[in-house]
Design a protein around this motif. Structure first.
Motif, PDB file in Angstrom:
ATOM      1  N   THR A 182      27.051  16.619 -35.635  1.00  0.00           N
ATOM      2  CA  THR A 182      27.718  15.565 -36.845  1.00  0.00           C
ATOM      3  C   THR A 182      26.614  14.882 -37.577  1.00  0.00           C
ATOM      4  N   THR A 183      25.385  14.897 -37.237  1.00  0.00           N
ATOM      5  CA  THR A 183      24.135  14.030 -37.557  1.00  0.00           C
ATOM      6  C   THR A 183      23.088  14.963 -38.066  1.00  0.00           C
ATOM      7  N   GLY A 184      23.041  16.009 -37.310  1.00  0.00           N
ATOM      8  CA  GLY A 184      21.654  16.721 -37.387  1.00  0.00           C
ATOM      9  C   GLY A 184      20.606  16.259 -36.742  1.00  0.00           C
ATOM     10  N   ALA A 185      20.889  15.266 -35.759  1.00  0.00           N
ATOM     11  CA  ALA A 185      19.731  14.861 -35.087  1.00  0.00           C
ATOM     12  C   ALA A 185      19.328  15.661 -33.943  1.00  0.00           C
ATOM     13  N   HIS A 186      17.960  15.815 -33.584  1.00  0.00           N
ATOM     14  CA  HIS A 186      17.503  16.742 -32.467  1.00  0.00           C
ATOM     15  C   HIS A 186      17.189  15.983 -31.287  1.00  0.00           C
ATOM     16  N   GLY A 187      16.949  16.708 -29.907  1.00  0.00           N
ATOM     17  CA  GLY A 187      16.615  16.076 -28.921  1.00  0.00           C
ATOM     18  C   GLY A 187      17.935  15.676 -28.108  1.00  0.00           C
ATOM     19  N   PRO A 188      17.633  15.325 -26.844  1.00  0.00           N
ATOM     20  CA  PRO A 188      18.867  14.961 -25.935  1.00  0.00           C
ATOM     21  C   PRO A 188      19.534  13.711 -26.359  1.00  0.00           C
ATOM     22  N   ARG A 189      20.884  13.969 -26.444  1.00  0.00           N
ATOM     23  CA  ARG A 189      21.562  12.504 -26.719  1.00  0.00           C
ATOM     24  C   ARG A 189      23.103  13.095 -26.292  1.00  0.00           C
ATOM     25  N   LEU A 190      24.002  12.007 -26.184  1.00  0.00           N
ATOM     26  CA  LEU A 190      25.365  12.358 -25.928  1.00  0.00           C
ATOM     27  C   LEU A 190      25.917  13.117 -26.950  1.00  0.00           C
ATOM     28  N   ALA A 191      26.572  14.037 -26.646  1.00  0.00           N
ATOM     29  CA  ALA A 191      27.075  15.039 -27.456  1.00  0.00           C
ATOM     30  C   ALA A 191      28.291  14.460 -28.294  1.00  0.00           C
ATOM     31  N   PRO A 192      28.294  14.626 -29.671  1.00  0.00           N
ATOM     32  CA  PRO A 192      29.564  14.184 -30.272  1.00  0.00           C
ATOM     33  C   PRO A 192      31.012  14.531 -29.700  1.00  0.00           C
ATOM     34  N   GLU A 236      18.056   6.178 -23.817  1.00  0.00           N
ATOM     35  CA  GLU A 236      17.430   5.886 -24.836  1.00  0.00           C
ATOM     36  C   GLU A 236      18.186   5.973 -26.166  1.00  0.00           C
ATOM     37  N   SER A 237      18.619   7.059 -26.377  1.00  0.00           N
ATOM     38  CA  SER A 237      19.276   7.359 -27.734  1.00  0.00           C
ATOM     39  C   SER A 237      20.749   6.634 -27.586  1.00  0.00           C
TER      40      SER A 237
END
Length: 241
Positions: A182-192, A236-237
């Motif tokens: 949904t944002t194009g951000a890379h790296g470990p993060r909660l999934a949309p 962190e994200s």
């Protein structure tokens, strides 16, 4: 695409992932992506010296439509059994509403690209699964690769990670992503499209101590920096959003 010996991903694009795990000449598929990926399945199997007749099982990390994908076609045409955690069985069968709480943060271009990608690959033609087997937390599944199930609720109630210890791989489904569609951000993060963000973050404690050379998400590229570091980056994200 080969990730490691005995582990492949259908196609070269990692927006929506479907994985093949081989053991002893038999194959377990983890997640069925979207329905159009089915046309790429025979070639991906051939690249590992296998055919669709060698597929023994399809395991879903959860019941969202972009993981159910071609599952019903594989089940009905090839008689491959499909299984999911018991808490997501009704969702996979289309008998329960999607628990997602919306898109979350969005950027128009990546989101539009993701939606167009799914349309081109049959995302609007996904069929719910007519019959699905279930498993519980902590089970070791009797399928090629013998994955151990770790329940990670939050994205959905029945979201589960699968630890293929013999392949040094942890398949996390949408417990977290390395690419946010949904944002194009890379790296470990909660999934949309996560239903319960606090629960999803708490669930990461259930996998952070698992040693795995490859951590493979439902969306995004493979992660090889260690599970604990991935979990740290997810937290962190989340603190920034």
């Amino acid at each position: 695409m080969e990730i490691a010996p005995g582990i492949r991903r259908i196609g070269t694009d990692s927006k929506i992932n479907s994985y093949l795990i081989e053991e002893g000449g038999r194959v377990t598929i983890v997640d069925a992506g979207i329905s159009g990926l089915y046309r790429d399945l025979p070639a991906e199997l051939a690249s590992m010296g296998r055919t669709i007749d060698d597929v023994a099982a399809l395991i879903l990390t959860h019941g969202h439509s972009d993981h159910v994908g071609y599952a019903e076609r594989l089940r009905t045409e090839r008689h491959v059994p499909v299984s999911v955690h018991e808490a997501d069985a009704a969702l996979a069968r289309g008998e329960a509403p999607n628990p997602s709480k919306g898109f979350g943060p969005t950027k128009i271009k990546p989101l539009a690209g993701f939606l167009w990608y799914t349309v081109l690959r049959g995302g609007l033609r996904t069929r719910h699964i007519g019959a699905v087997s279930t498993f519980g937390d902590g089970a070791t599944l009797d399928v090629p690769g013998s994955p151990r199930v770790i329940l990670t609720p939050g994205h959905t109630p029945g979201s589960a990670a699968l630890h293929f210890a013999a392949r040094d791989a942890l398949l996390v489904g949408d417990a977290f992503a390395t690419y946010a569609v949904t944002t194009g951000a890379h790296g470990p993060r909660l999934a949309p499209f996560t239903a319960d963000r606090p629960q999803a973050l708490d669930s990461l404690a259930r996998i952070e101590d698992i040693t795995a050379g490859w951590v493979l998400p439902g969306h995004g590229d493979p992660w090889s920096g260690g599970t604990a570091e991935a979990v740290r980056l997810v937290h962190e994200s989340a603190a920034r959003t």
